[in-house]
Scaffold this motif. Sequence first.
Motif, short mmCIF file in Angstrom:
data_model
loop_
_atom_site.label_atom_id
_atom_site.label_comp_id
_atom_site.label_asym_id
_atom_site.label_seq_id
_atom_site.Cartn_x
_atom_site.Cartn_y
_atom_site.Cartn_z
N SER A 79 1.28 -0.96 0.25
CA SER A 79 -0.20 0.58 -0.22
C SER A 79 0.96 1.96 -0.49
O SER A 79 1.48 1.42 0.47
CB SER A 79 -0.91 -0.26 1.33
N GLY A 80 0.54 2.07 -1.01
CA GLY A 80 1.21 3.13 -0.80
C GLY A 80 0.45 4.99 -0.61
O GLY A 80 -1.21 4.38 0.02
N GLY A 81 0.40 5.78 -0.52
CA GLY A 81 -0.06 6.87 -0.66
C GLY A 81 -0.57 7.71 -1.26
O GLY A 81 -0.77 6.43 -2.33
N PHE A 82 -2.18 8.14 -1.23
CA PHE A 82 -3.53 8.34 -2.05
C PHE A 82 -4.22 7.27 -2.54
O PHE A 82 -4.40 7.49 -4.05
CB PHE A 82 -2.93 9.67 -3.07
N GLY A 83 -4.52 6.22 -1.65
CA GLY A 83 -5.22 4.83 -2.00
C GLY A 83 -4.41 4.41 -2.96
O GLY A 83 -4.58 3.05 -3.75
N SER A 84 -3.12 4.30 -3.04
CA SER A 84 -2.34 3.82 -4.69
C SER A 84 -1.59 1.66 -3.40
O SER A 84 -2.02 2.09 -2.64
CB SER A 84 -0.90 4.11 -4.51
#
Length: 297
Positions: free
Chosen positions: A69-74
């Motif tokens: 998982s990453g930032g801004f829903g990525s």
Amino acid sequence: MSLLRDIQNSAVDANEPIGTLLRKCKILAVRLGSEEFKSWIENELNGYFDRDEVPEYRIMSVGCKGNFSGGFGSGMHNAEIPSRCIPKDFRERLYTSYLAQPISSIESLIEDSDGGTVQEPWPSDVTAHFGMNMYQGMNCLQAWKVIPVNALVGILDMIRNKVLNFVLEIESEDPEAGDAPINSQPVAEEKVNQIFHTYITGNVQNVATGSNNVSQHAIKNENNELFNELLDALINSSGTKESKEQIVGSVEEMRDTQGTSAFKSHYNKFMSLLADHMQVYGPVVAPFLPTLASIVP
């Protein structure tokens, strides 16, 4: 039907459960008075409780994948985890699968698999510790080893072959050995042990004992097999002609310089090329990376 012939029929019948085959072998082990054969059967039936005792045919280099998982829903799902992201001291543990469970569990994994692979999860604390070091801006939520189902099938076939070869050799010594009374020792203990080590463990004793040259030759042959398998996998993979020629050439350089001081530089060159084409060649090369890393001087 004699016990030896019954075991032979079970060994060649792919529909006969391995557990049933091994329990017949347990009867034979008692009648032969072979503690080593009996111990091997018990470990196969009940599992290996000491990782150091797991036989080589149950140990394999594997690739690893994870969910990120990453930032801004990525995020990324089922993404490859390159071994170079993991410190060298931990690679062997994480990119090697020790299949120590009872053989019936391996059979169940094969039967229950709905694809070409099964998964072995990483310990959660290990995933948490290395999770931020794999992809920039991403955190690994789950990670697992990817075990090919055909490799599990190979383990079952190997056990059938080992049993069949062992029993055929015992029969050649005494066709009635499987039906002999307990403690009658129909085949000499020394001979049974020799057959056991030749066909079950593969550890033929008293062959070139203490010879460093023989050991080095065996290691080099094993590494050559590794490089040849890697080359075959790369040649049959997708990718541009130019990139494939570069990475194949790099593998050939490693193969030709193994055991020398030049190997490390060629290994680093190979890893650099792999990083440039990770999406194409990463999945192909991943199963070979732990073994390659282990032979870097």
